[in-house]
Design an enzyme around this catalytic site. Structure first.
Site, PDB file in Angstrom:
ATOM      1  N   TYR A 137       3.857   6.034  85.567  1.00 31.13           N
ATOM      2  CA  TYR A 137       4.848   7.103  85.445  1.00 31.13           C
ATOM      3  C   TYR A 137       5.981   6.602  84.563  1.00 31.13           C
ATOM      4  CZ  TYR A 137       8.283  10.635  87.031  1.00 31.13           C
ATOM      5  OH  TYR A 137       9.218  11.642  87.104  1.00 31.13           O
ATOM      6  N   LYS A 166       1.639   9.372  83.101  1.00 32.88           N
ATOM      7  CA  LYS A 166       2.486  10.562  83.208  1.00 32.88           C
ATOM      8  C   LYS A 166       3.671  10.331  82.276  1.00 32.88           C
ATOM      9  CE  LYS A 166       5.549  13.130  86.309  1.00 32.88           C
ATOM     10  NZ  LYS A 166       6.179  13.175  87.655  1.00 32.88           N
TER      11      LYS A 166
END
EC number: 4.3.3.7
Length: 302
Positions: A137, A166
């Site tokens: 992330y 992400k």
């Protein structure tokens, strides 16, 4: 269950009752509703899930509830974040024991001045803690640390179970930059709601979505139109959706998205301090935007 790492995976909110306790029954129902409406998986305990305000035991209870709720219908991915690397590793191992199918690995909370050597050591320890497939992330806006495309490639080369990213820098060029370096080695997800169409056009194959908590059918339809090249339908739905999607990109995104959930009858607006619910003019303005959008919902495009 193997994670395909594609499609719409909501960054699931954490529901609290009137006593600020986690409402596990509602969260299980919410999970099933999201999957029923086309979501490809569930991501719990992320930024939108208020993971920083949850106790360790609460996190495990949430993960177990989500896994039980969806069974073998969809994968459950655990957001892994902590103040210390040791606690993050402990959570990663516990998530695997809870039956989660993957991990979303966050940078350290608070310690925003870390250099690449420190950032790499932290996320590598989490990735190596289990054999579960992992998503990195990257959110430099929220966390003050930025995983550059070259660094993401380095992590991918060293960790076979790192399978996705992400990307929440809000810079669509990052999607093409990562793809140029890693090809199809990593699956790229857009992590900012109001650049989803642009991100898919740049090569992203998934969306970690915020407004999907309240509007999963609309989110899945928008993603699919963009993915399938149905530009006119994507444009019309995106134009309607953008005032709500932009709520995912501001400091009070948790309060706003939960407010949308409340307005559609799927959740409540309660947040856990230090966050507080919206009040006064701020609340009135948000409700006006939400209600105007919901009244103009383009059912014909769904």
């Amino acid at each position: 269950m193997k994670i395909e790492w594609q499609g719409v995976m909501p960054a699931m909110t954490t529901c609290f009752d009137a006593n600020s306790k986690v409402d596990l029954d509602f969260m299980a129902r919410h999970c099933r509703w999201l999957v029923d409406n086309g979501c490809a998986g569930i991501i719990a305990l992320g930024s939108l899930g208020e993971g920083a305000t949850l106790e360790f035991d609460e996190k495990l209870a949430i993960l177990k509830a989500c896994v039980r709720a969806v069974g073998d219908r969809a994968p459950v991915v655990a957001g892994v974040s902590a103040l210390s690397t040791a606690e993050a590793v402990r959570l990663a191992k516990a998530a695997a024991e809870c039956g989660c199918h993957g991990l979303m690995v966050l940078p350290p909370y608070v310690y925003a001045s870390g250099d690449w050597r420190e950032m790499k050591a932290h996320v590598a320890a989490i990735i190596e803690a289990t054999t579960l497939p992992c998503m990195l992330y990257n959110n430099p806006i929220a966390y003050g640390t930025d995983f550059l495309p070259e660094q993401i490639r380095e992590l991918a080369e060293e960790h076979e179970n790192l399978q996705a990213v992400k990307e929440s820098s809000a810079d669509v060029r990052r999607v093409t930059a990562i793809r140029a370096l890693v090809g199809d080695r990593l699956r790229i997800f857009v992590g900012v709601d109001d650049v989803i169409v642009e991100g898919v056009n740049a090569g992203a194959v998934g969306w970690v979505a915020g407004l999907a908590n309240a509007l999963p059918r609309e989110s899945v339809a928008l993603f699919n139109y963009a993915k399938d090249g149905e530009r006119d339908k994507a444009f019309e739905l995106y134009r309607w959706f953008l005032p709500l999607l932009r709520m995912d990109t501001v400091p009070k995104f948790v309060q706003l998205i939960k407010l949308v959930q409340q307005e559609v009858g799927m959740g409540n607006a309660r947040v856990r301090p230090p966050r507080l619910e919206l009040v006064g003019e701020e609340l009135a303005g948000a409700l006006a935007t939400i209600r105007a959008a919901l009244e103009a919902r383009p059912a014909a495009l769904l």
